[in-house]
Design a protein around this motif. Structure first.
Motif, PDB file in Angstrom:
ATOM      1  N   HIS A   1       0.806  -1.226   0.000  1.00  0.00           N
ATOM      2  CA  HIS A   1       0.000   0.000   0.000  1.00  0.00           C
ATOM      3  C   HIS A   1       0.840   1.277   0.000  1.00  0.00           C
ATOM      4  CE1 HIS A   1       0.946  -0.607   4.236  1.00  0.00           C
ATOM      5  NE2 HIS A   1       0.779   0.687   4.373  1.00  0.00           N
ATOM      6  N   GLU A   2       2.164   1.159   0.014  1.00  0.00           N
ATOM      7  CA  GLU A   2       3.047   2.318   0.126  1.00  0.00           C
ATOM      8  C   GLU A   2       3.673   2.691  -1.215  1.00  0.00           C
ATOM      9  OE1 GLU A   2       5.348   2.247   4.293  1.00  0.00           O
ATOM     10  OE2 GLU A   2       5.844   0.552   2.998  1.00  0.00           O
ATOM     11  N   SER A   3       3.946   3.968  -1.366  1.00  0.00           N
ATOM     12  CA  SER A   3       4.825   4.406  -2.445  1.00  0.00           C
ATOM     13  C   SER A   3       6.256   4.135  -1.973  1.00  0.00           C
ATOM     14  CB  SER A   3       4.630   5.900  -2.718  1.00  0.00           C
ATOM     15  OG  SER A   3       5.128   6.666  -1.631  1.00  0.00           O
ATOM     16  N   PHE A   4       7.199   4.195  -2.884  1.00  0.00           N
ATOM     17  CA  PHE A   4       8.595   4.012  -2.481  1.00  0.00           C
ATOM     18  C   PHE A   4       9.029   5.131  -1.539  1.00  0.00           C
ATOM     19  CE2 PHE A   4       8.573   1.201  -6.179  1.00  0.00           C
ATOM     20  CZ  PHE A   4       9.276   0.107  -5.677  1.00  0.00           C
ATOM     21  N   GLN A   5       8.552   6.339  -1.774  1.00  0.00           N
ATOM     22  CA  GLN A   5       8.876   7.467  -0.905  1.00  0.00           C
ATOM     23  C   GLN A   5       8.344   7.212   0.510  1.00  0.00           C
ATOM     24  OE1 GLN A   5       7.520  11.280  -2.315  1.00  0.00           O
ATOM     25  NE2 GLN A   5       7.859  12.249  -0.347  1.00  0.00           N
ATOM     26  N   GLU A   6       7.094   6.771   0.612  1.00  0.00           N
ATOM     27  CA  GLU A   6       6.518   6.477   1.932  1.00  0.00           C
ATOM     28  C   GLU A   6       7.307   5.380   2.633  1.00  0.00           C
ATOM     29  OE1 GLU A   6       1.817   7.489   1.021  1.00  0.00           O
ATOM     30  OE2 GLU A   6       2.601   5.506   0.530  1.00  0.00           O
ATOM     31  N   ALA A   7       7.714   4.359   1.899  1.00  0.00           N
ATOM     32  CA  ALA A   7       8.472   3.257   2.497  1.00  0.00           C
ATOM     33  C   ALA A   7       9.822   3.745   3.014  1.00  0.00           C
ATOM     34  CB  ALA A   7       8.668   2.133   1.478  1.00  0.00           C
TER      35      ALA A   7
ATOM     36  N   ALA B   1      14.247  10.707  -6.885  1.00  0.00           N
ATOM     37  CA  ALA B   1      14.498   9.303  -6.541  1.00  0.00           C
ATOM     38  C   ALA B   1      15.272   8.653  -7.671  1.00  0.00           C
ATOM     39  CB  ALA B   1      13.183   8.569  -6.305  1.00  0.00           C
ATOM     40  N   TRP B   2      16.052   7.650  -7.311  1.00  0.00           N
ATOM     41  CA  TRP B   2      16.812   6.883  -8.294  1.00  0.00           C
ATOM     42  C   TRP B   2      16.347   5.438  -8.215  1.00  0.00           C
ATOM     43  CZ3 TRP B   2      20.552   2.926  -8.428  1.00  0.00           C
ATOM     44  CH2 TRP B   2      21.186   2.780  -9.666  1.00  0.00           C
ATOM     45  N   GLU B   3      15.965   4.870  -9.356  1.00  0.00           N
ATOM     46  CA  GLU B   3      15.430   3.511  -9.414  1.00  0.00           C
ATOM     47  C   GLU B   3      16.483   2.540  -9.915  1.00  0.00           C
ATOM     48  OE1 GLU B   3      12.005   3.777 -11.945  1.00  0.00           O
ATOM     49  OE2 GLU B   3      10.892   5.000 -10.501  1.00  0.00           O
ATOM     50  N   ASP B   4      16.659   1.475  -9.178  1.00  0.00           N
ATOM     51  CA  ASP B   4      17.555   0.391  -9.569  1.00  0.00           C
ATOM     52  C   ASP B   4      16.678  -0.831  -9.849  1.00  0.00           C
ATOM     53  OD1 ASP B   4      19.711  -1.264 -10.018  1.00  0.00           O
ATOM     54  OD2 ASP B   4      20.341  -1.360  -7.918  1.00  0.00           O
ATOM     55  N   ASP B   5      16.310  -0.999 -11.116  1.00  0.00           N
ATOM     56  CA  ASP B   5      15.378  -2.040 -11.529  1.00  0.00           C
ATOM     57  C   ASP B   5      16.135  -3.320 -11.864  1.00  0.00           C
ATOM     58  OD1 ASP B   5      13.381  -3.633 -12.575  1.00  0.00           O
ATOM     59  OD2 ASP B   5      12.599  -2.095 -13.909  1.00  0.00           O
ATOM     60  N   HIS B   6      15.784  -4.386 -11.175  1.00  0.00           N
ATOM     61  CA  HIS B   6      16.426  -5.687 -11.375  1.00  0.00           C
ATOM     62  C   HIS B   6      15.554  -6.648 -12.178  1.00  0.00           C
ATOM     63  CE1 HIS B   6      19.901  -5.500  -8.444  1.00  0.00           C
ATOM     64  NE2 HIS B   6      19.326  -4.325  -8.338  1.00  0.00           N
ATOM     65  N   GLY B   7      14.512  -6.156 -12.797  1.00  0.00           N
ATOM     66  CA  GLY B   7      13.617  -7.032 -13.549  1.00  0.00           C
ATOM     67  C   GLY B   7      12.652  -7.734 -12.616  1.00  0.00           C
ATOM     68  N   GLY B   8      11.536  -7.090 -12.323  1.00  0.00           N
ATOM     69  CA  GLY B   8      10.543  -7.665 -11.414  1.00  0.00           C
ATOM     70  C   GLY B   8      10.763  -7.310  -9.963  1.00  0.00           C
ATOM     71  N   TRP B   9      11.865  -6.654  -9.651  1.00  0.00           N
ATOM     72  CA  TRP B   9      12.152  -6.185  -8.295  1.00  0.00           C
ATOM     73  C   TRP B   9      12.931  -4.891  -8.420  1.00  0.00           C
ATOM     74  CZ3 TRP B   9      16.159  -4.763  -5.117  1.00  0.00           C
ATOM     75  CH2 TRP B   9      15.872  -4.672  -3.755  1.00  0.00           C
ATOM     76  N   MET B  10      12.577  -3.896  -7.585  1.00  0.00           N
ATOM     77  CA  MET B  10      13.227  -2.599  -7.680  1.00  0.00           C
ATOM     78  C   MET B  10      13.595  -2.071  -6.305  1.00  0.00           C
ATOM     79  SD  MET B  10      11.837   0.953  -9.411  1.00  0.00           S
ATOM     80  CE  MET B  10      11.105   0.027 -10.719  1.00  0.00           C
ATOM     81  N   TYR B  11      14.782  -1.444  -6.238  1.00  0.00           N
ATOM     82  CA  TYR B  11      15.188  -0.677  -5.061  1.00  0.00           C
ATOM     83  C   TYR B  11      15.204   0.781  -5.478  1.00  0.00           C
ATOM     84  CZ  TYR B  11      17.473   0.703  -0.759  1.00  0.00           C
ATOM     85  OH  TYR B  11      17.736   1.282   0.457  1.00  0.00           O
ATOM     86  N   VAL B  12      14.523   1.617  -4.705  1.00  0.00           N
ATOM     87  CA  VAL B  12      14.465   3.040  -5.002  1.00  0.00           C
ATOM     88  C   VAL B  12      15.167   3.805  -3.889  1.00  0.00           C
ATOM     89  CG1 VAL B  12      12.940   5.025  -5.336  1.00  0.00           C
ATOM     90  CG2 VAL B  12      12.341   2.802  -6.328  1.00  0.00           C
ATOM     91  N   THR B  13      16.149   4.608  -4.292  1.00  0.00           N
ATOM     92  CA  THR B  13      16.836   5.500  -3.365  1.00  0.00           C
ATOM     93  C   THR B  13      16.149   6.851  -3.435  1.00  0.00           C
ATOM     94  OG1 THR B  13      18.947   4.350  -3.699  1.00  0.00           O
ATOM     95  CG2 THR B  13      19.041   6.574  -2.774  1.00  0.00           C
ATOM     96  N   VAL B  14      15.571   7.261  -2.318  1.00  0.00           N
ATOM     97  CA  VAL B  14      14.868   8.533  -2.228  1.00  0.00           C
ATOM     98  C   VAL B  14      15.840   9.557  -1.649  1.00  0.00           C
ATOM     99  CG1 VAL B  14      12.926   9.751  -1.168  1.00  0.00           C
ATOM    100  CG2 VAL B  14      12.649   7.370  -1.938  1.00  0.00           C
TER     101      VAL B  14
END
Length: 151
Positions: free
Chosen positions: A64-70, A91-104
């Protein structure tokens, strides 16, 4: 609903990641009156995945969260950061194909004294920007650092 993001997943590259809905971290920056830049880093507990390394406060995103909220929630949980003191930026998105880490990215006017809360970290510290490369960094953070440091 809260907490449904905890769990391991495999990305499209075959790597194992924590966070069923991806993960996010907060790269918090303070620029002093003399122009000195500090970033808030977390020293991860030795028992944790890639333990005894430095990274940014962060963790699994709930559905239920945005990456920013998380990222903001994780920073509050891990070191008691007051979200109201933070000015969120890009924010910077590191997309691994089906999984993403976002640095806010975020800025803060003051450098509050923060301490680890809970058991996931052993230290929370303001590190001068020029000293970050000399630390044993979490592998994911180390890979993203050249991209996010300028943010």
């Amino acid at each position: 609903m809260r907490g449904d993001g905890n769990g391991w997943v495999r990305c499209g590259r075959g790597h194992r990641h924590w966070g069923r809905h991806g993960a996010a971290g907060l790269l918090l920056r303070h620029i002093g009156g003399d122009g000195t830049v500090h970033v808030l880093l977390q020293h991860r507990a030795a028992w944790s995945h890639h333990g005894d390394t430095w990274g940014i406060p962060g963790g699994a995103r709930d559905s239920h969260e945005s990456f920013q909220e998380a990222a903001l929630r994780e920073a509050a949980e891990e070191c008691g950061l007051d979200r109201e003191m933070v000015a969120v930026g890009q924010a910077w998105e590191d997309d691994h194909g089906g999984w993403m880490y976002v640095t806010v990215h975020a800025d803060i006017a003051l450098m509050p004294h923060l301490k680890p809360l809970g058991f996931e970290s052993v230290d929370i510290r303001w590190i001068p920007l020029g000293e970050v490369d000399g630390l044993p960094l979490h592998p994911g953070f180390a890979a993203s650092w050249p991209h996010v440091r300028a943010g």
